[in-house]
Scaffold this motif. Structure first.
Motif, short mmCIF file in Angstrom:
data_model
loop_
_atom_site.label_atom_id
_atom_site.label_comp_id
_atom_site.label_asym_id
_atom_site.label_seq_id
_atom_site.Cartn_x
_atom_site.Cartn_y
_atom_site.Cartn_z
N ASN A 1 -3.17 -0.04 -23.47
CA ASN A 1 -3.33 -0.78 -24.78
C ASN A 1 -2.64 0.05 -25.86
N LEU B 1 0.14 10.56 -25.90
CA LEU B 1 -0.81 9.42 -25.55
C LEU B 1 -2.20 9.66 -26.18
N PRO B 2 -2.91 8.90 -26.39
CA PRO B 2 -4.29 9.04 -27.02
C PRO B 2 -5.40 9.67 -26.00
N GLU C 1 -6.77 1.61 -18.93
CA GLU C 1 -6.93 0.43 -19.96
C GLU C 1 -6.57 0.77 -21.17
N ARG C 2 -7.05 1.90 -21.62
CA ARG C 2 -6.86 2.31 -23.02
C ARG C 2 -5.20 2.90 -23.25
N LEU C 3 -4.80 3.59 -22.21
CA LEU C 3 -3.39 4.06 -22.22
C LEU C 3 -2.54 2.77 -22.26
#
Lengths: 208, 208
Positions: free
Chosen positions: B40, A27-28, B36-38
Protein backbone atom coordinates in the motif's frame (compact mmCIF):
# COMPACT_ATOMS: atom_id res chain seq x y z
CA UNK A 1 24.40 -5.74 19.32
CA UNK A 2 24.97 -2.02 18.78
CA UNK A 3 22.43 -0.19 16.67
CA UNK A 4 23.55 0.38 13.08
CA UNK A 5 23.67 3.98 12.04
CA UNK A 6 26.10 4.10 9.14
CA UNK A 7 26.07 7.11 6.85
CA UNK A 8 25.28 5.97 3.28
CA UNK A 9 28.84 6.58 2.06
CA UNK A 10 30.39 4.98 5.16
CA UNK A 11 28.66 1.61 4.97
CA UNK A 12 31.27 -1.17 5.37
CA UNK A 13 29.93 -2.85 2.21
CA UNK A 14 30.06 0.40 0.17
CA UNK A 15 27.58 3.15 -0.76
CA UNK A 16 25.28 0.96 -2.91
CA UNK A 17 24.44 -1.15 0.14
CA UNK A 18 24.19 2.05 2.21
CA UNK A 19 21.58 3.38 -0.23
CA UNK A 20 19.64 0.11 -0.12
CA UNK A 21 19.55 0.20 3.70
CA UNK A 22 18.37 3.81 3.46
CA UNK A 23 15.56 2.84 1.06
CA UNK A 24 14.37 -0.04 3.24
CA UNK A 25 14.48 2.22 6.31
CA UNK A 26 12.20 4.69 4.49
CA UNK A 27 9.40 2.08 4.38
CA UNK A 28 6.72 2.36 7.08
CA UNK A 29 7.40 0.26 10.17
CA UNK A 30 10.98 -0.63 9.15
CA UNK A 31 13.70 0.62 11.53
CA UNK A 32 17.45 0.88 10.82
CA UNK A 33 18.15 -2.58 12.20
CA UNK A 34 15.41 -4.28 10.16
CA UNK A 35 16.57 -2.32 7.10
CA UNK A 36 20.10 -3.64 7.60
CA UNK A 37 18.72 -7.18 7.94
CA UNK A 38 16.62 -6.82 4.77
CA UNK A 39 19.66 -5.51 2.86
CA UNK A 40 21.66 -8.52 4.10
CA UNK A 41 18.89 -10.76 2.79
CA UNK A 42 19.03 -9.08 -0.63
CA UNK A 43 22.83 -9.48 -0.62
CA UNK A 44 22.70 -13.16 0.25
CA UNK A 45 19.81 -14.31 -1.94
CA UNK A 46 20.16 -15.12 -5.63
CA UNK A 47 20.01 -12.32 -8.21
CA UNK A 48 16.70 -13.58 -9.73
CA UNK A 49 15.12 -13.69 -6.26
CA UNK A 50 16.26 -10.16 -5.44
CA UNK A 51 15.27 -8.84 -8.87
CA UNK A 52 11.75 -10.30 -8.46
CA UNK A 53 11.09 -7.69 -5.77
CA UNK A 54 12.57 -4.84 -7.85
CA UNK A 55 10.51 -5.98 -10.85
CA UNK A 56 7.30 -6.26 -8.80
CA UNK A 57 7.72 -2.67 -7.61
CA UNK A 58 8.43 -1.52 -11.16
CA UNK A 59 5.41 -3.40 -12.56
CA UNK A 60 3.03 -2.00 -9.97
CA UNK A 61 4.10 1.59 -10.55
CA UNK A 62 3.91 1.12 -14.32
CA UNK A 63 0.58 -0.65 -14.62
CA UNK A 64 -1.60 0.46 -11.73
CA UNK A 65 -4.41 2.96 -12.29
CA UNK A 66 -7.96 3.74 -11.12
CA UNK A 67 -10.98 1.68 -12.11
CA UNK A 68 -13.17 3.89 -14.32
CA UNK A 69 -16.31 2.86 -12.44
CA UNK A 70 -15.39 2.56 -8.77
CA UNK A 71 -11.90 4.18 -8.57
CA UNK A 72 -10.40 1.11 -6.90
CA UNK A 73 -6.84 0.29 -8.00
CA UNK A 74 -6.53 -1.90 -11.06
CA UNK A 75 -4.28 -2.75 -14.01
CA UNK A 76 -7.16 -2.65 -16.49
CA UNK A 77 -10.00 -0.30 -17.42
CA UNK A 78 -12.22 -2.00 -14.80
CA UNK A 79 -11.03 -3.45 -11.50
CA UNK A 80 -11.24 -7.16 -10.59
CA UNK A 81 -14.43 -6.55 -8.60
CA UNK A 82 -16.26 -4.47 -11.21
CA UNK A 83 -15.39 -7.10 -13.84
CA UNK A 84 -16.80 -9.92 -11.71
CA UNK A 85 -20.32 -10.77 -13.01
CA UNK A 86 -21.27 -12.25 -9.61
CA UNK A 87 -20.95 -8.91 -7.85
CA UNK A 88 -24.14 -6.97 -7.29
CA UNK A 89 -23.91 -3.58 -9.04
CA UNK A 90 -27.00 -2.26 -7.27
CA UNK A 91 -25.41 -2.47 -3.82
CA UNK A 92 -22.41 -0.13 -3.49
CA UNK A 93 -20.14 0.16 -0.48
CA UNK A 94 -18.55 3.63 -0.23
CA UNK A 95 -15.03 3.74 1.24
CA UNK A 96 -12.32 6.36 1.58
CA UNK A 97 -9.28 4.50 0.23
CA UNK A 98 -8.40 1.45 -1.90
CA UNK A 99 -6.87 -0.20 1.20
CA UNK A 100 -10.35 -0.15 2.77
CA UNK A 101 -11.53 -2.27 -0.19
CA UNK A 102 -8.87 -4.87 0.51
CA UNK A 103 -9.69 -4.84 4.24
CA UNK A 104 -13.39 -5.47 3.50
CA UNK A 105 -12.61 -8.05 0.81
CA UNK A 106 -10.41 -9.94 3.27
CA UNK A 107 -13.42 -10.17 5.58
CA UNK A 108 -15.35 -11.76 2.65
CA UNK A 109 -18.70 -10.55 4.03
CA UNK A 110 -19.89 -8.46 1.07
CA UNK A 111 -21.00 -9.41 -2.44
CA UNK A 112 -21.76 -5.97 -3.87
CA UNK A 113 -19.41 -3.46 -5.50
CA UNK A 114 -17.41 -0.55 -4.11
CA UNK A 115 -16.89 3.14 -4.64
CA UNK A 116 -13.56 4.65 -3.56
CA UNK A 117 -13.87 8.34 -2.68
CA UNK A 118 -10.12 8.95 -2.60
CA UNK A 119 -10.30 10.52 0.89
CA UNK A 120 -12.79 12.40 3.02
CA UNK A 121 -14.02 15.98 3.15
CA UNK A 122 -11.53 17.81 5.38
CA UNK A 123 -11.94 21.59 5.20
CA UNK A 124 -8.92 22.20 7.45
CA UNK A 125 -6.71 20.36 4.95
CA UNK A 126 -8.40 22.05 2.00
CA UNK A 127 -10.10 18.83 0.82
CA UNK A 128 -13.57 19.63 -0.52
CA UNK A 129 -16.25 17.42 -2.13
CA UNK A 130 -14.90 18.31 -5.59
CA UNK A 131 -11.55 16.69 -4.70
CA UNK A 132 -13.26 13.35 -4.15
CA UNK A 133 -15.14 11.06 -6.56
CA UNK A 134 -18.54 12.19 -5.24
CA UNK A 135 -19.73 13.50 -8.66
CA UNK A 136 -19.12 10.14 -10.39
CA UNK A 137 -20.80 8.39 -7.44
CA UNK A 138 -24.00 10.43 -7.87
CA UNK A 139 -23.97 9.69 -11.63
CA UNK A 140 -23.41 6.02 -10.92
CA UNK A 141 -26.33 5.85 -8.49
CA UNK A 142 -28.64 7.28 -11.17
CA UNK A 143 -27.23 5.34 -14.14
CA UNK A 144 -26.99 1.90 -12.48
CA UNK A 145 -30.21 2.22 -10.46
CA UNK A 146 -28.29 1.56 -7.25
CA UNK A 147 -30.66 0.29 -4.56
CA UNK A 148 -28.41 0.53 -1.52
CA UNK A 149 -25.39 2.65 -0.67
CA UNK A 150 -23.47 1.36 2.36
CA UNK A 151 -21.39 4.13 3.92
CA UNK A 152 -18.11 2.60 5.10
CA UNK A 153 -16.10 5.78 5.58
CA UNK A 154 -13.92 5.77 8.69
CA UNK A 155 -15.82 6.21 11.98
CA UNK A 156 -14.27 9.65 12.57
CA UNK A 157 -15.75 13.15 12.55
CA UNK A 158 -14.59 13.73 8.99
CA UNK A 159 -15.59 10.28 7.76
CA UNK A 160 -19.07 10.66 9.25
CA UNK A 161 -19.32 14.20 7.83
CA UNK A 162 -18.46 12.93 4.36
CA UNK A 163 -21.09 10.18 4.60
CA UNK A 164 -23.66 12.76 5.74
CA UNK A 165 -22.76 15.09 2.87
CA UNK A 166 -23.25 12.30 0.34
CA UNK A 167 -26.53 11.14 1.84
CA UNK A 168 -27.86 14.73 1.70
CA UNK A 169 -26.86 14.98 -1.96
CA UNK A 170 -28.82 11.82 -2.78
CA UNK A 171 -31.91 12.68 -0.73
CA UNK A 172 -34.13 12.85 -3.79
CA UNK A 173 -32.89 9.60 -5.32
CA UNK A 174 -34.57 6.23 -4.80
CA UNK A 175 -31.58 4.81 -2.93
CA UNK A 176 -31.46 3.40 0.55
CA UNK A 177 -28.46 4.71 2.47
CA UNK A 178 -27.04 2.63 5.33
CA UNK A 179 -23.80 2.64 7.24
CA UNK A 180 -21.63 -0.07 8.83
CA UNK A 181 -22.73 -1.12 12.30
CA UNK A 182 -20.54 0.30 15.01
CA UNK A 183 -20.11 -0.26 18.70
CA UNK A 184 -17.78 -2.47 20.66
CA UNK A 185 -15.04 -3.81 18.40
CA UNK A 186 -15.45 -7.56 18.02
CA UNK A 187 -12.74 -9.35 19.98
CA UNK A 188 -11.92 -6.32 22.15
CA UNK A 189 -12.68 -5.86 25.86
CA UNK A 190 -15.29 -3.50 27.28
CA UNK A 191 -12.78 -2.08 29.71
CA UNK A 192 -10.74 -0.46 26.93
CA UNK A 193 -13.66 0.85 24.86
CA UNK A 194 -13.96 4.63 24.85
CA UNK A 195 -17.07 6.72 25.55
CA UNK A 196 -18.07 7.13 21.90
CA UNK A 197 -17.80 3.39 21.23
CA UNK A 198 -19.88 2.58 24.28
CA UNK A 199 -22.53 5.20 23.45
CA UNK A 200 -22.79 3.88 19.87
CA UNK A 201 -23.02 0.33 21.18
CA UNK A 202 -25.78 1.26 23.62
CA UNK A 203 -27.74 3.20 21.02
CA UNK A 204 -27.50 0.41 18.45
CA UNK A 205 -28.22 -2.44 20.84
CA UNK A 206 -29.78 -5.53 19.30
CA UNK A 207 -32.09 -8.32 20.46
CA UNK A 208 -30.24 -11.32 21.75
CA UNK B 1 -9.10 -6.59 11.07
CA UNK B 2 -9.12 -9.96 9.34
CA UNK B 3 -5.79 -11.33 8.18
CA UNK B 4 -5.13 -10.83 4.48
CA UNK B 5 -4.52 -13.99 2.58
CA UNK B 6 -5.37 -13.19 -1.04
CA UNK B 7 -4.11 -15.48 -3.75
CA UNK B 8 -1.86 -13.51 -6.13
CA UNK B 9 -4.43 -13.56 -8.94
CA UNK B 10 -7.32 -12.75 -6.59
CA UNK B 11 -5.93 -9.57 -5.07
CA UNK B 12 -8.62 -6.84 -5.19
CA UNK B 13 -6.11 -4.48 -6.84
CA UNK B 14 -5.08 -7.05 -9.47
CA UNK B 15 -2.26 -9.59 -9.86
CA UNK B 16 0.60 -7.05 -10.09
CA UNK B 17 -0.17 -5.87 -6.54
CA UNK B 18 -0.67 -9.52 -5.51
CA UNK B 19 2.83 -10.31 -6.76
CA UNK B 20 4.29 -7.30 -4.92
CA UNK B 21 2.65 -8.40 -1.64
CA UNK B 22 4.05 -11.90 -2.27
CA UNK B 23 7.56 -10.50 -2.78
CA UNK B 24 7.44 -8.38 0.37
CA UNK B 25 6.09 -11.35 2.35
CA UNK B 26 9.11 -13.41 1.19
CA UNK B 27 11.47 -11.03 3.04
CA UNK B 28 12.65 -12.20 6.48
CA UNK B 29 10.51 -10.93 9.37
CA UNK B 30 7.73 -9.57 7.11
CA UNK B 31 4.32 -11.22 7.57
CA UNK B 32 1.32 -11.07 5.20
CA UNK B 33 -0.17 -8.07 6.94
CA UNK B 34 3.07 -6.06 6.90
CA UNK B 35 3.58 -7.07 3.27
CA UNK B 36 0.13 -5.71 2.42
CA UNK B 37 0.97 -2.48 4.26
CA UNK B 38 4.30 -2.12 2.42
CA UNK B 39 2.55 -2.69 -0.92
CA UNK B 40 0.00 0.00 0.00
CA UNK B 41 2.91 2.33 0.74
CA UNK B 42 4.46 1.63 -2.68
CA UNK B 43 1.05 2.25 -4.29
CA UNK B 44 0.52 5.56 -2.53
CA UNK B 45 4.01 7.05 -2.77
CA UNK B 46 5.32 8.82 -5.86
CA UNK B 47 6.81 6.80 -8.71
CA UNK B 48 10.35 8.20 -8.17
CA UNK B 49 10.18 7.30 -4.47
CA UNK B 50 9.03 3.75 -5.23
CA UNK B 51 11.55 3.33 -8.04
CA UNK B 52 14.39 4.41 -5.72
CA UNK B 53 13.94 1.14 -3.81
CA UNK B 54 13.74 -0.95 -7.00
CA UNK B 55 16.87 0.79 -8.33
CA UNK B 56 18.77 0.33 -5.05
CA UNK B 57 18.08 -3.43 -5.18
CA UNK B 58 19.13 -3.55 -8.83
CA UNK B 59 22.33 -1.56 -8.16
CA UNK B 60 23.36 -3.75 -5.25
CA UNK B 61 22.90 -6.99 -7.17
CA UNK B 62 24.74 -5.56 -10.19
CA UNK B 63 27.74 -4.00 -8.45
CA UNK B 64 28.42 -6.00 -5.31
CA UNK B 65 31.31 -8.47 -5.16
CA UNK B 66 33.93 -9.79 -2.77
CA UNK B 67 36.96 -7.77 -1.69
CA UNK B 68 40.02 -9.49 -3.19
CA UNK B 69 41.91 -9.20 0.11
CA UNK B 70 39.41 -9.82 2.92
CA UNK B 71 36.31 -11.17 1.07
CA UNK B 72 34.06 -8.52 2.63
CA UNK B 73 31.35 -7.20 0.28
CA UNK B 74 32.34 -4.25 -1.90
CA UNK B 75 31.64 -2.50 -5.18
CA UNK B 76 35.33 -2.17 -6.01
CA UNK B 77 38.41 -4.41 -6.13
CA UNK B 78 39.10 -3.61 -2.46
CA UNK B 79 36.46 -2.98 0.20
CA UNK B 80 36.04 0.33 2.03
CA UNK B 81 37.98 -1.02 5.02
CA UNK B 82 40.91 -2.48 3.07
CA UNK B 83 41.20 0.81 1.13
CA UNK B 84 41.33 2.87 4.34
CA UNK B 85 45.00 3.77 5.04
CA UNK B 86 44.24 4.26 8.75
CA UNK B 87 43.33 0.59 9.18
CA UNK B 88 46.01 -1.67 10.65
CA UNK B 89 46.77 -4.46 8.13
CA UNK B 90 48.79 -6.42 10.69
CA UNK B 91 45.79 -7.00 12.97
CA UNK B 92 43.10 -9.11 11.28
CA UNK B 93 39.73 -10.02 12.74
CA UNK B 94 38.39 -13.30 11.32
CA UNK B 95 34.60 -13.52 10.95
CA UNK B 96 32.17 -15.95 9.34
CA UNK B 97 29.98 -13.56 7.30
CA UNK B 98 30.01 -10.01 5.90
CA UNK B 99 27.17 -9.10 8.28
CA UNK B 100 29.55 -9.81 11.17
CA UNK B 101 31.83 -7.11 9.74
CA UNK B 102 29.00 -4.58 9.82
CA UNK B 103 28.05 -5.63 13.38
CA UNK B 104 31.63 -5.11 14.58
CA UNK B 105 32.02 -1.88 12.61
CA UNK B 106 28.84 -0.52 14.21
CA UNK B 107 30.46 -1.12 17.61
CA UNK B 108 33.42 1.01 16.39
CA UNK B 109 35.84 -0.76 18.76
CA UNK B 110 38.35 -2.09 16.22
CA UNK B 111 40.88 -0.34 13.99
CA UNK B 112 42.38 -3.34 12.22
CA UNK B 113 41.18 -5.17 9.09
CA UNK B 114 38.92 -8.20 8.62
CA UNK B 115 38.89 -11.58 6.96
CA UNK B 116 35.53 -13.06 5.96
CA UNK B 117 35.58 -16.86 5.88
CA UNK B 118 32.24 -17.19 4.10
CA UNK B 119 30.87 -19.61 6.72
CA UNK B 120 32.21 -22.15 9.18
CA UNK B 121 33.43 -25.74 8.90
CA UNK B 122 30.29 -27.88 9.18
CA UNK B 123 30.92 -31.50 8.22
CA UNK B 124 27.25 -32.43 8.60
CA UNK B 125 26.34 -29.86 5.95
CA UNK B 126 29.27 -30.85 3.76
CA UNK B 127 31.15 -27.57 4.36
CA UNK B 128 34.86 -28.26 4.58
CA UNK B 129 37.88 -25.94 5.01
CA UNK B 130 38.31 -25.79 1.21
CA UNK B 131 34.84 -24.19 0.88
CA UNK B 132 35.95 -21.25 3.02
CA UNK B 133 38.59 -18.56 2.42
CA UNK B 134 41.07 -20.24 4.77
CA UNK B 135 43.75 -20.72 2.06
CA UNK B 136 43.82 -16.99 1.19
CA UNK B 137 43.90 -16.19 4.94
CA UNK B 138 47.03 -18.28 5.46
CA UNK B 139 48.70 -16.59 2.45
CA UNK B 140 47.66 -13.20 3.77
CA UNK B 141 49.15 -13.88 7.20
CA UNK B 142 52.49 -14.74 5.58
CA UNK B 143 52.49 -12.00 2.93
CA UNK B 144 51.36 -9.09 5.12
CA UNK B 145 53.32 -10.16 8.21
CA UNK B 146 50.13 -10.23 10.26
CA UNK B 147 50.93 -9.86 13.97
CA UNK B 148 47.57 -10.72 15.48
CA UNK B 149 44.61 -12.75 14.29
CA UNK B 150 41.44 -12.15 16.35
CA UNK B 151 39.02 -15.06 16.02
CA UNK B 152 35.50 -13.67 15.94
CA UNK B 153 33.65 -16.69 14.59
CA UNK B 154 30.29 -17.32 16.28
CA UNK B 155 30.50 -18.74 19.82
CA UNK B 156 29.03 -22.08 18.71
CA UNK B 157 30.53 -25.56 18.44
CA UNK B 158 31.16 -25.12 14.72
CA UNK B 159 32.41 -21.54 15.04
CA UNK B 160 34.85 -22.58 17.76
CA UNK B 161 35.91 -25.62 15.75
CA UNK B 162 36.67 -23.45 12.73
CA UNK B 163 38.74 -21.07 14.86
CA UNK B 164 40.65 -24.03 16.31
CA UNK B 165 41.28 -25.46 12.83
CA UNK B 166 42.74 -22.16 11.63
CA UNK B 167 44.88 -21.67 14.71
CA UNK B 168 46.32 -25.19 14.24
CA UNK B 169 47.12 -24.41 10.60
CA UNK B 170 49.06 -21.30 11.61
CA UNK B 171 50.91 -22.88 14.53
CA UNK B 172 54.30 -22.44 12.88
CA UNK B 173 53.72 -18.81 11.86
CA UNK B 174 54.81 -15.83 13.95
CA UNK B 175 51.25 -14.71 14.58
CA UNK B 176 49.47 -14.25 17.87
CA UNK B 177 46.01 -15.78 17.82
CA UNK B 178 43.34 -14.42 20.16
CA UNK B 179 39.59 -14.69 20.33
CA UNK B 180 36.80 -12.33 21.43
CA UNK B 181 36.12 -12.29 25.16
CA UNK B 182 33.00 -14.19 26.08
CA UNK B 183 30.88 -14.61 29.17
CA UNK B 184 27.83 -12.77 30.40
CA UNK B 185 26.36 -10.66 27.57
CA UNK B 186 26.71 -6.97 28.45
CA UNK B 187 23.31 -5.57 29.35
CA UNK B 188 21.74 -8.97 29.99
CA UNK B 189 20.72 -10.43 33.35
CA UNK B 190 22.48 -13.27 35.14
CA UNK B 191 19.21 -15.09 35.64
CA UNK B 192 18.79 -15.76 31.92
CA UNK B 193 22.40 -16.73 31.19
CA UNK B 194 22.86 -20.39 30.31
CA UNK B 195 25.38 -22.81 31.78
CA UNK B 196 27.97 -22.34 29.03
CA UNK B 197 27.86 -18.55 29.33
CA UNK B 198 28.26 -18.71 33.11
CA UNK B 199 31.11 -21.23 32.90
CA UNK B 200 32.93 -19.06 30.33
CA UNK B 201 32.35 -16.00 32.48
CA UNK B 202 33.71 -17.73 35.56
CA UNK B 203 36.76 -19.08 33.75
CA UNK B 204 37.60 -15.72 32.20
CA UNK B 205 36.98 -13.62 35.32
CA UNK B 206 38.92 -10.36 35.56
CA UNK B 207 40.27 -8.10 38.33
CA UNK B 208 37.85 -5.40 39.35
Amino acid sequence: MASRGFQVEQHPFGPAVGRLVEQFAALPGIGRKSAERLANHILSCSTPEAMALATAIHEVKKTIRRCSVCFNLTEQELCVLCRDPRRDRTVVCVVEQPKDVSALEAAAAFQGTYHVLGGRIAPLEGVGPEDLTIGPLVQRVKRDHVKELIMATNPTLEGDGTALFISNLLEEQQVEITRLARGIATGSVLEFANKEMLADAMRGRQHF
